[in-house]
Write a protein that holds these residues in place. Structure first.
Motif, mmCIF file in Angstrom:
data_model
loop_
_atom_site.group_PDB
_atom_site.id
_atom_site.type_symbol
_atom_site.label_atom_id
_atom_site.label_comp_id
_atom_site.label_asym_id
_atom_site.label_seq_id
_atom_site.Cartn_x
_atom_site.Cartn_y
_atom_site.Cartn_z
ATOM 1 N N PRO A 30 -5.427 11.784 -9.937
ATOM 2 C CA PRO A 30 -4.147 11.305 -9.392
ATOM 3 C C PRO A 30 -3.170 12.432 -9.094
ATOM 4 O O PRO A 30 -2.231 12.239 -8.306
ATOM 5 N N LEU A 31 -3.357 13.600 -9.707
ATOM 6 C CA LEU A 31 -2.502 14.744 -9.420
ATOM 7 C C LEU A 31 -2.920 15.475 -8.155
ATOM 8 O O LEU A 31 -2.260 16.427 -7.750
ATOM 9 N N GLY A 32 -3.998 15.034 -7.530
ATOM 10 C CA GLY A 32 -4.453 15.643 -6.289
ATOM 11 C C GLY A 32 -5.636 16.573 -6.541
ATOM 12 O O GLY A 32 -6.064 16.764 -7.687
ATOM 13 N N THR A 33 -6.220 17.036 -5.478
ATOM 14 C CA THR A 33 -5.728 17.004 -4.114
ATOM 15 C C THR A 33 -6.115 15.702 -3.401
ATOM 16 O O THR A 33 -7.218 15.188 -3.566
ATOM 17 N N TRP A 34 -5.179 15.242 -2.506
ATOM 18 C CA TRP A 34 -5.391 14.026 -1.748
ATOM 19 C C TRP A 34 -5.872 14.381 -0.348
ATOM 20 O O TRP A 34 -5.345 15.273 0.293
ATOM 21 N N SER A 35 -6.896 13.635 0.105
ATOM 22 C CA SER A 35 -7.433 13.822 1.451
ATOM 23 C C SER A 35 -7.326 12.518 2.216
ATOM 24 O O SER A 35 -7.519 11.431 1.660
ATOM 25 N N ASN A 36 -7.021 12.620 3.505
ATOM 26 C CA ASN A 36 -6.870 11.442 4.341
ATOM 27 C C ASN A 36 -8.226 10.836 4.694
ATOM 28 O O ASN A 36 -9.172 11.576 5.005
ATOM 29 N N ILE A 37 -8.351 9.501 4.624
ATOM 30 C CA ILE A 37 -9.569 8.785 4.999
ATOM 31 C C ILE A 37 -9.198 7.694 5.989
ATOM 32 O O ILE A 37 -8.038 7.257 6.060
ATOM 33 N N SER A 38 -10.197 7.270 6.758
ATOM 34 C CA SER A 38 -9.932 6.261 7.782
ATOM 35 C C SER A 38 -9.698 4.894 7.178
ATOM 36 O O SER A 38 -8.807 4.147 7.623
ATOM 37 N N SER A 39 -10.469 4.515 6.151
ATOM 38 C CA SER A 39 -10.316 3.207 5.524
ATOM 39 C C SER A 39 -10.924 3.257 4.137
ATOM 40 O O SER A 39 -11.860 4.031 3.874
ATOM 41 N N PRO A 40 -10.455 2.429 3.198
ATOM 42 C CA PRO A 40 -10.992 2.419 1.833
ATOM 43 C C PRO A 40 -12.163 1.440 1.711
ATOM 44 O O PRO A 40 -12.458 0.693 2.663
ATOM 45 N N PRO A 41 -12.820 1.406 0.564
ATOM 46 C CA PRO A 41 -13.862 0.392 0.344
ATOM 47 C C PRO A 41 -13.281 -1.015 0.431
ATOM 48 O O PRO A 41 -12.070 -1.226 0.248
ATOM 49 N N ALA A 42 -14.137 -1.977 0.656
ATOM 50 C CA ALA A 42 -13.690 -3.357 0.835
ATOM 51 C C ALA A 42 -13.005 -3.886 -0.413
ATOM 52 O O ALA A 42 -12.029 -4.651 -0.335
ATOM 53 N N ALA A 43 -13.494 -3.483 -1.592
ATOM 54 C CA ALA A 43 -12.880 -3.965 -2.827
ATOM 55 C C ALA A 43 -11.437 -3.477 -2.963
ATOM 56 O O ALA A 43 -10.562 -4.201 -3.461
ATOM 57 N N ILE A 44 -11.162 -2.280 -2.526
ATOM 58 C CA ILE A 44 -9.800 -1.748 -2.586
ATOM 59 C C ILE A 44 -8.919 -2.452 -1.563
ATOM 60 O O ILE A 44 -7.747 -2.761 -1.820
ATOM 61 N N ARG A 45 -9.469 -2.750 -0.394
ATOM 62 C CA ARG A 45 -8.701 -3.437 0.629
ATOM 63 C C ARG A 45 -8.282 -4.833 0.176
ATOM 64 O O ARG A 45 -7.207 -5.317 0.542
ATOM 65 N N GLU A 46 -9.074 -5.456 -0.674
ATOM 66 C CA GLU A 46 -8.706 -6.771 -1.182
ATOM 67 C C GLU A 46 -7.514 -6.695 -2.129
ATOM 68 O O GLU A 46 -6.728 -7.644 -2.231
ATOM 69 N N VAL A 47 -7.379 -5.573 -2.817
ATOM 70 C CA VAL A 47 -6.252 -5.404 -3.746
ATOM 71 C C VAL A 47 -4.968 -5.095 -2.986
ATOM 72 O O VAL A 47 -3.890 -5.611 -3.312
ATOM 73 N N VAL A 48 -5.069 -4.264 -1.958
ATOM 74 C CA VAL A 48 -3.900 -3.864 -1.174
ATOM 75 C C VAL A 48 -4.055 -4.419 0.229
ATOM 76 O O VAL A 48 -4.844 -3.900 1.025
ATOM 77 N N PRO A 49 -3.352 -5.482 0.577
ATOM 78 C CA PRO A 49 -3.467 -6.052 1.925
ATOM 79 C C PRO A 49 -2.870 -5.106 2.954
ATOM 80 O O PRO A 49 -2.071 -4.225 2.629
ATOM 81 N N PRO A 50 -3.240 -5.273 4.232
ATOM 82 C CA PRO A 50 -2.706 -4.394 5.289
ATOM 83 C C PRO A 50 -1.192 -4.511 5.411
ATOM 84 O O PRO A 50 -0.615 -5.575 5.233
ATOM 85 N N ASP A 51 -0.560 -3.371 5.695
ATOM 86 C CA ASP A 51 0.896 -3.325 5.900
ATOM 87 C C ASP A 51 1.166 -3.560 7.381
ATOM 88 O O ASP A 51 0.838 -2.733 8.226
ATOM 89 N N THR A 52 1.747 -4.703 7.682
ATOM 90 C CA THR A 52 1.998 -5.058 9.076
ATOM 91 C C THR A 52 3.393 -4.677 9.564
ATOM 92 O O THR A 52 3.739 -4.947 10.709
ATOM 93 N N SER A 53 4.204 -4.042 8.694
ATOM 94 C CA SER A 53 5.548 -3.657 9.118
ATOM 95 C C SER A 53 5.473 -2.521 10.122
ATOM 96 O O SER A 53 4.519 -1.739 10.145
ATOM 97 N N THR A 54 6.477 -2.437 10.943
ATOM 98 C CA THR A 54 6.532 -1.374 11.959
ATOM 99 C C THR A 54 7.443 -0.232 11.529
ATOM 100 O O THR A 54 7.443 0.827 12.166
ATOM 101 N N TYR A 55 8.203 -0.437 10.451
ATOM 102 C CA TYR A 55 9.184 0.568 10.046
ATOM 103 C C TYR A 55 8.512 1.778 9.414
ATOM 104 O O TYR A 55 8.961 2.911 9.588
#
Length: 602
Positions: A30-55
């Motif tokens: 959790p302290l890093g290093t963090w790398s950018n990925i295109s999408s997470p595993p499906a199980a993680i996506r179920e925990v965090v729904p997509p952010d549809t805000s435009t801000y």
């Protein structure tokens, strides 16, 4: 749980995932290093729904993610660091950042100003060490006021801006609070919990966002610059006309340290006269400058139901504006959902003005007024619609939530100083002077003078002192010689300069005493032959009328009516050795500023 960002741990892959708007990051720690990925595993996506805000959507390359577990300041530049001249060839400043970063050319040290405190390091990677405002290089005092970094002069001890900031920190805001006010309430997360305050007999409540203190079996609460009292920690509360005994001993390491700066001046059957110093809002004098916050990290209260943050004195880019005499807080970096500092809202997203400030103490946050070149504004910009964050009055008692409890019709009282000036007892007349001729003089109320003769006072006429020339044509550096009439020269001090030290004042002896004083004989012998002949004129008592007027002004705290002919403004002399006479010049400049500055009603 203890971060505002969406971070999820997957025990199967032993990876951490960070989401914000349209971006996802992954890390093994959790302290890093963090790398950018295109999408997470499906199980993680179920925990965090997509952010549809435009801000919060991020455009362009994904920003780098840095992790910190303690309050931290981030200095962000718009591209590679770019420096510009500030003081000749001595100082440069970092031009493409909103932060205050100065480079000393001769040593290649970087100086960073954070919350009014200076830190020095050999490079951007540190290590960083703290430097007091009165220990900075002399070149910092030469920063032009109209330069892009003129604001840092308030954090350089000895400058006019720093002295004005200290003077402002000693001026209280006052008000008359109605005793009938009973609108204050305290909410706890469960049963009230109190912990001892180190070094005192007091305790403070930890599971509430209010500042509640237990003292001598009674409960005191300080809210928006007003003291309340109750026999029960949950109320009902009434306006108090006393402060808890021992409140002045609360150490700065305690989260309720700010209540030390809320005072009670007087009271009537209808109102209580209260006031607070800027220390209540986090502004403190420190070695010739002002700083924001105590620098301590106050632990917040967390439970499954509530989170009560304590005041943060670090990490929100606090900067002092000497032109507007106010602290502001900004965001050093912002890219979509990733923000360092605070998020400035507008429109319908603004919280009610009556909501209690949590992160920034009772004063709340104030948006920084910054020009397009990232410098602090000297004046408030004209605008048709005021910003909500700037619309709150600086005076707590003038805010909307306090209108109901303030009695606007109450008579104004003369506020007593928090640290009263040490004065002579009022019952002892301050009219006796010691003359330079060794005699004692007294000034009568009508302006006449008397001299002490034995056990009685006798009328006398003081000689008019000769006119003096304060400065010779070419005086030595750091020395002010006084030239007077030859007949009175023997009674005036003689000033002799020293090459390796400050000027020392010597008084000419009145007579030559023998090296050993013999025992007094039964009869007083005639003066010895070797004793020099006394001068034809007796020593004068000096300009006692001038001393009387100076004492009058000192007793009344007023120097504004001092005649210019009596005390000419010190003239700056070009020194041959700046370090040798630096302290003498500083005292001269400070005296000049004190006499020319208008009086403040503190």
């Amino acid at each position: 749980m203890n971060t505002p960002y969406a971070v999820v741990f997957d025990p199967r892959s032993r990876c951490y995932y960070l989401n914000g708007a349209n971006l996802w990051y992954q890390a093994k720690d959790p302290l890093g290093t963090w790398s950018n990925i295109s999408s997470p595993p499906a199980a993680i996506r179920e925990v965090v729904p997509p952010d549809t805000s435009t801000y919060d959507q991020v455009e362009g390359p994904p920003p780098e993610v840095l992790t910190a577990t303690v309050p931290t300041e981030l200095i962000a530049t718009d591209g590679p660091p770019r420096y510009a001249p500030l003081v000749g060839d001595e100082l440069l400043y970092l031009a493409n950042t909103e932060s205050d970063v100065v480079l000393e050319v001769s040593t290649q040290y970087l100086y960073v100003l954070i919350s009014g405190r200076w830190f020095r390091g050999p490079s951007m990677d540190g290590p960083w060490t703290f430097v007091r405002g009165d220990k900075l290089p002399a070149s910092f005092r030469q920063v032009p006021l109209d330069s892009p970094k003129g604001n840092i002069l308030a954090s350089v001890a000895g400058t006019d801006q720093a002295e004005d900031a200290i003077a402002d920190s000693e001026i209280p805001q006052t008000s008359a609070i109605q005793r009938s006010d009973q609108g204050f309430e305290v909410t706890y997360d469960g049963d009230p919990e109190f912990v001892p305050i180190e070094g005192t007999d007091l305790q403070y409540a930890v599971n509430t966002d209010a500042e509640v203190i237990l003292a001598d079996g009674r409960y005191y609460a300080c809210d928006q610059g007003v003291w309340y009292i109750s026999d029960d920690p949950e109320g009902p509360w009434s306006v108090s006309d006393t402060r808890p005994l021992g409140v002045d001993d609360i150490p700065p390491s305690c989260p309720v340290y700010d209540v030390r700066y809320v005072y009670i001046y007087d009271s009537t059957p209808d109102v209580v006269y209260v006031g607070y110093l800027p220390g209540y809002l986090g502004c403190y004098p420190y070695y010739g400058t002002v700083v924001y916050g105590t620098g301590y990290h106050y632990g917040s209260w967390r439970s499954r139901r509530h989170y009560y943050p304590r005041r943060f004195t670090w990490g929100f880019h606090a900067r002092y504006n000497p032109w507007l005499s106010r602290w502001s807080f900004g965001a050093s970096y912002s890219s979509g959902f990733l923000r360092v500092g605070t998020r400035w809202r507008s429109g319908s997203q603004v919280a009610p003005s009556s909501a209690r400030s949590k992160w920034f103490g009772p004063g709340g946050y104030r948006r920084p007024l910054v020009a397009q070149d990232m410098t602090l504004l000297r004046t408030r910009p004209g605008r048709t619609r005021p910003r909500v964050s700037d619309g709150l009055p600086a005076n707590l008692y003038s805010r909307t939530e306090n209108v109901a409890r303030v009695d606007r019709s109450a008579d104004r009282i003369r506020i007593r100083s928090i640290a009263p000036r040490i004065t002579r007892p009022a019952r002892v007349p301050d009219d006796v002077f010691a003359g330079k001729d060794g005699k004692v003089y007294r000034r009568e109320p009508k302006g006449t003078w008397q001299v002490r003769s034995g056990a009685k006072w006798k009328p006398t006429n003081l000689p008019t002192p000769p006119r003096t020339t304060p400065f010779p044509a070419t005086p030595p550096p750091g020395v002010q010689e006084e030239v007077s009439h030859p007949s009175a020269r023997h009674s005036r001090p003689e000033v002799s300069p020293r090459r390796n030290g400050p000027a020392v004042e010597h008084r000419a002896p009145q007579r030559d005493n023998p090296p050993e004083r013999p025992a007094p004989p039964a009869e007083r012998p005639a003066p010895p032959a070797e004793r020099p002949t006394p001068p034809s004129e007796q020593p004068t008592p000096g300009d006692l009328e001038k001393e009387y007027r100076a004492r009058e002004r000192s007793d009344h705290g007023d120097n504004s009516d001092a005649p210019q002919t009596e005390r000419p403004a010190p003239r700056e002399l070009e020194p041959q050795s700046p370090k040798e006479h630096e302290s003498e010049r500083e005292r001269s400049r400070q005296d000049s500023r004190e006499n020319s500055r208008p009086n403040r009603n503190r």
